[in-house]
Design a protein around this motif. Structure first.
Motif, short mmCIF file in Angstrom:
data_model
loop_
_atom_site.label_atom_id
_atom_site.label_comp_id
_atom_site.label_asym_id
_atom_site.label_seq_id
_atom_site.Cartn_x
_atom_site.Cartn_y
_atom_site.Cartn_z
N ASN A 126 -48.07 -4.43 -34.63
CA ASN A 126 -46.78 -4.01 -35.21
C ASN A 126 -46.16 -2.88 -34.40
O ASN A 126 -44.93 -2.82 -34.24
N GLU A 177 -42.40 -2.66 -32.55
CA GLU A 177 -41.46 -1.56 -32.77
C GLU A 177 -40.92 -1.01 -31.45
O GLU A 177 -39.81 -0.49 -31.40
N ASP A 193 -37.44 -2.48 -30.34
CA ASP A 193 -36.31 -2.42 -31.26
C ASP A 193 -35.05 -1.82 -30.63
O ASP A 193 -33.96 -1.93 -31.18
N LYS A 221 -31.74 -1.24 -28.79
CA LYS A 221 -30.65 -2.16 -28.53
C LYS A 221 -30.32 -2.27 -27.05
O LYS A 221 -29.72 -3.24 -26.60
N GLU A 239 -31.93 -8.66 -24.08
CA GLU A 239 -32.14 -9.42 -25.32
C GLU A 239 -33.08 -10.61 -25.14
O GLU A 239 -33.91 -10.90 -26.00
N LYS A 256 -36.63 -9.27 -24.74
CA LYS A 256 -37.08 -8.74 -26.03
C LYS A 256 -37.42 -9.88 -26.99
O LYS A 256 -38.42 -9.83 -27.71
N ARG A 258 -41.12 -10.46 -28.53
CA ARG A 258 -41.24 -10.31 -29.98
C ARG A 258 -41.77 -11.59 -30.63
O ARG A 258 -42.54 -11.54 -31.58
#
Length: 207
Positions: A159, A163, A166, A168, A172, A175, A179
């Motif tokens: 987890n 985090e 996260d 921004k 993308e 990520k 994720r």
């Protein structure tokens, strides 16, 4: 015309009978298959209902039904192995993704931290598996406590890795790929933890 009718009627009747028998056999086989269930798979499905991700639980564990053989201990052990494989695969995936992208400082830092924390998860899951090999004896609950602690820590690490992505400002696509892997292994570990906790709450070791 009469001769043609006499010779074709038995042939038509034979084809009709063949089709009927074929349909009947298939129907009987389907019904027979539906009625007879596999107790080992049923045990896994019932056990998985106590996890947060029952569909994933059954999907990843049902292929081991024969080796689990309706044993809560074997089920927890297999779940741990599946989680460990997922953690190792995720670690390799994250490393490979880091080598194929031009990473900015933030992304490089997040991936470095993620690889480290997933590595810790792998170690903790391995420790748990070693402890699972010998649960017999009066120290059953102590060993189970150790296993629960390690698997909980592994889940926390996974987890923590999520985090880190996260922000921004990160790419993308990168990520999203990372994720997705982390979420999958975290869910596997969560399921393993639930099944181990279920075994622990039984209070008595039963192979």
């Amino acid at each position: 015309m009469a001769s043609f009718t006499c010779t074709t009627r038995p042939l038509i009747s034979f084809y009709v009978l063949t089709i009927f028998l074929s349909f009947s056999i298939r129907t009987f086989s389907f019904v027979h298959h539906e009625v007879i269930s596999d107790p080992n798979r049923d045990f896994i499905k019932a056990s998985c209902k106590e996890t947060l991700y029952p569909k994933l639980c059954f999907k990843t564990l049902s292929s081991y039904a024969n080796s689990i053989n309706s044993s809560s201990t074997a089920l927890a052990n297999v779940a741990l192995n599946v989680s460990l494989k997922g953690a190792r695969s995720t670690s390799e995936t994250v490393l490979n993704l880091s080598r194929t992208h031009n990473l900015g400082p933030r992304e490089a830092s997040a991936i470095s931290d993620c690889v480290e924390t997933i590595g810790d998860s792998v170690d903790e899951l391995q420790q748990s598996l070693v402890e699972m090999k010998d649960l017999e004896g009066p120290d059953f609950q102590m060993k189970m406590s150790n296993i629960l602690t390690w698997v909980s820590a592994a889940l926390t690490n996974e987890n923590t890795c999520m985090e880190g992505f996260d922000a921004k400002a990160m790419d993308e696509k990168l990520k999203s790929k990372i994720r997705k892997c982390i979420v999958n292994v975290a869910q596997l570990t969560s399921n393993a933890l639930a099944l181990i906790n279920r075994l622990s709450s039984a209070q008595v070791y039963s192979p």
